[in-house]
Design a protein around this motif. Structure first.
Motif, mmCIF file in Angstrom:
data_model
loop_
_atom_site.group_PDB
_atom_site.id
_atom_site.type_symbol
_atom_site.label_atom_id
_atom_site.label_comp_id
_atom_site.label_asym_id
_atom_site.label_seq_id
_atom_site.Cartn_x
_atom_site.Cartn_y
_atom_site.Cartn_z
ATOM 1 N N ASN A 275 12.744 -30.417 20.538
ATOM 2 C CA ASN A 275 13.385 -29.101 20.416
ATOM 3 C C ASN A 275 13.454 -28.346 21.740
ATOM 4 O O ASN A 275 13.909 -27.204 21.783
ATOM 5 C CB ASN A 275 12.646 -28.256 19.367
ATOM 6 C CG ASN A 275 13.083 -28.630 17.961
ATOM 7 O OD1 ASN A 275 14.211 -29.074 17.754
ATOM 8 N ND2 ASN A 275 12.201 -28.469 16.988
ATOM 9 N N VAL B 187 17.106 -30.869 23.287
ATOM 10 C CA VAL B 187 18.297 -30.016 23.192
ATOM 11 C C VAL B 187 18.858 -29.651 24.564
ATOM 12 O O VAL B 187 19.947 -29.095 24.652
ATOM 13 C CB VAL B 187 18.038 -28.730 22.366
ATOM 14 C CG1 VAL B 187 17.655 -29.071 20.939
ATOM 15 C CG2 VAL B 187 16.965 -27.856 23.002
ATOM 16 N N LYS C 125 19.886 -24.153 14.655
ATOM 17 C CA LYS C 125 18.527 -23.615 14.488
ATOM 18 C C LYS C 125 17.874 -24.177 13.218
ATOM 19 O O LYS C 125 16.657 -24.369 13.172
ATOM 20 C CB LYS C 125 18.547 -22.092 14.429
ATOM 21 C CG LYS C 125 19.222 -21.404 15.612
ATOM 22 C CD LYS C 125 18.665 -21.785 16.964
ATOM 23 C CE LYS C 125 19.322 -21.000 18.092
ATOM 24 N NZ LYS C 125 19.231 -21.722 19.383
ATOM 25 N N LYS D 233 16.678 -27.669 14.102
ATOM 26 C CA LYS D 233 15.443 -27.586 14.887
ATOM 27 C C LYS D 233 14.248 -27.302 13.974
ATOM 28 O O LYS D 233 13.173 -27.870 14.136
ATOM 29 C CB LYS D 233 15.548 -26.472 15.954
ATOM 30 C CG LYS D 233 16.560 -26.756 17.055
ATOM 31 C CD LYS D 233 16.540 -25.692 18.161
ATOM 32 C CE LYS D 233 15.404 -25.931 19.128
ATOM 33 N NZ LYS D 233 15.520 -25.120 20.359
ATOM 34 N N GLY E 153 10.819 -24.549 21.514
ATOM 35 C CA GLY E 153 11.985 -23.868 22.060
ATOM 36 C C GLY E 153 11.680 -23.043 23.297
ATOM 37 O O GLY E 153 10.660 -23.246 23.966
#
Ligand code: ZN
Length: 421
Positions: free
Chosen positions: A11, A15, A24, A27, A45
């Motif tokens: 993530n 990405v 989202k 994820k 993230g």
């Protein structure tokens, strides 16, 4: 004895891969699957990136609810005090961070064009660690970007300075995939011995050695008396040639010649989820799984030549190191060849009810508590429509189930309005 832990960075590094991305909701599902597998931590993230704020907050709420537990959710930011402040402003509940800064001459000179010295780098890093501590970070990793092209003395200095200011781990980034198993072993062992810090291995596959380097580095950390944390991604997806594949890394640790006798995982990994999670990542990224992918490739358990087929029929261990059942493979896959009703961004209530009913039938009443009334069904449908707008492809059943189970969280994940600042 020190152990090996897994930090999945799909993530974050995954990405960042050029031409690819995840919604989202995708994820979030990846975090759910990683948690089910028993992965120690997800680098979930970018806490300073505003379009991630609600996603990160929603996932931290899932952690509080026990849905994302015991997995640890950690954010990646630059080792800049200002970024730490922004991270805690946008995502106040974040508790685990990795702070990244370049350490090699090539990168320091190339990026900062002679405006920063190595002393400046150390200063920026410790200021960022201090800031993270002051905001209440519970664990801090410091990332030495391009560590494999950084001289060892400076890396040790970097690690010791970080440790002195309260950092918990040092991430050794082989950012360009430049190491080989012999060099990374030696370097990481010395780093572990001289810093007394647990070491993260962040390896890339530019020379095809990400997994080999990861386990060689882990051995180096453990022989140097410290825990090792291997950074992985699903299906090895990551920038350029990719990162160390999660499944291949676990297989290498647990099945390769003599390794597991001395070097072990710190927590149990449920490999039976491997097939499902690899399939989902492939669908979500829109990247097919290579036919020869370890464990989950279409040919990973296929035998055709006479001697091999005969051998494996008589005794699978003749030509297989591990069984497909262990990885959750072997169930027949149903493919619809007739009429299909699919939910999309323009779906209506009738089609949606039909789809949800068929999922319910398959999962034997798992969804039976859903939809107390028509209003609730329409609210879930509305969220499903938005999820389709973001994903631009049909949702998988687990995504539909997730939205139905956690509508308030889903709403947060799907809210992408630019924030004021
Ligand atoms: Zn990377």
């Amino acid at each position: 004895m020190s152990k090996i832990y897994l930090i999945d960075v799909t993530n974050r590094d995954g990405v960042q891969t050029a031409k690819l991305g995840l919604s989202k909701l995708e994820k979030t599902l990846i975090n759910v699957y990683l948690n089910e597998m028993g992965v120690f931590q997800s680098e979930f993230g970018f806490p300073t990136t505003r379009h991630e704020s609600l996603y990160l907050q929603a996932n931290l709420e899932l952690a509080k609810m026990g849905v994302l537990h015991p997995i640890r959710l950690e954010g990646w930011i630059r080792a800049v005090a200002q970024d730490v402040e922004t991270a805690f402003k946008l995502v106040p509940d974040i508790r685990h961070l990795n702070l990244s800064i370049s350490t090699s001459d090539q990168m320091i000179n190339g990026k900062f064009l002679g405006k920063k010295t190595k002393e400046d780098i150390l200063m920026m890093m410790v200021e960022a660690v201090d800031a993270a501590k002051s905001y209440g970070a519970e664990s801090i990793g410091v990332n030495a970007e391009d560590a494999s092209r950084t001289d060892l003395d400076f890396l040790i200095k970097f690690g010791l300075a970080a440790k002195e200011h309260g950092a918990d781990r040092l991430r050794y980034c082989d950012t360009l995939g430049y190491d080989n198993p012999f060099t990374i072993y030696e370097t990481v062992k010395k780093l572990a011995e001289n810093t007394g810090m647990p070491i993260e291995l962040h390896c890339h596959s530019d020379l095809g050695m990400a997994v080999a380097n990861s386990i060689a580095g882990a051995k180096g950390a453990i022989d140097g008396g410290q825990d090792a944390y291997i950074n992985t991604t699903l299906n090895g997806i990551g920038e350029r040639a990719g990162n160390a594949d999660l499944l291949a890394a676990v297989l290498a640790i647990t099945k390769s010649k003599g390794f597991a006798e001395e070097y072990q995982l710190g927590n149990k990994i449920d490999l039976s989820k491997s097939w499902e999670i690899a399939k989902f990542a492939s669908y979500a990224f829109g990247v097919p799984i290579p036919i020869n992918q370890p464990g989950v490739g279409a040919n990973a358990f296929a035998h055709s030549s006479g001697i091999h087929a005969d051998g494996v029929i008589k005794d699978p261990e003749t030509y297989e190191l591990y069984g497909y059942q262990e990885l959750g493979r072997g169930e027949p896959v149903q493919v619809e060849t007739g009429r299909e009703i699919i939910t999309g961004q323009y779906s209506g209530i009738s089609g949606f009810r039909h789809v949800m009913r068929s999922i319910m039938d398959e999962t034997e009443g798992k969804m039976a508590v859903l939809f107390h009334d028509d209003k609730e069904a329409r609210e879930i449908l509305e969220l499903v429509r938005y999820a389709n707008v973001e994903a631009q492809k049909p949702l998988v059943e687990d995504e539909l189930m997730f939205i139905a189970k956690y509508p308030a969280i889903a709403k947060k994940l799907l809210t992408l309005k630019p924030l004021d600042y």
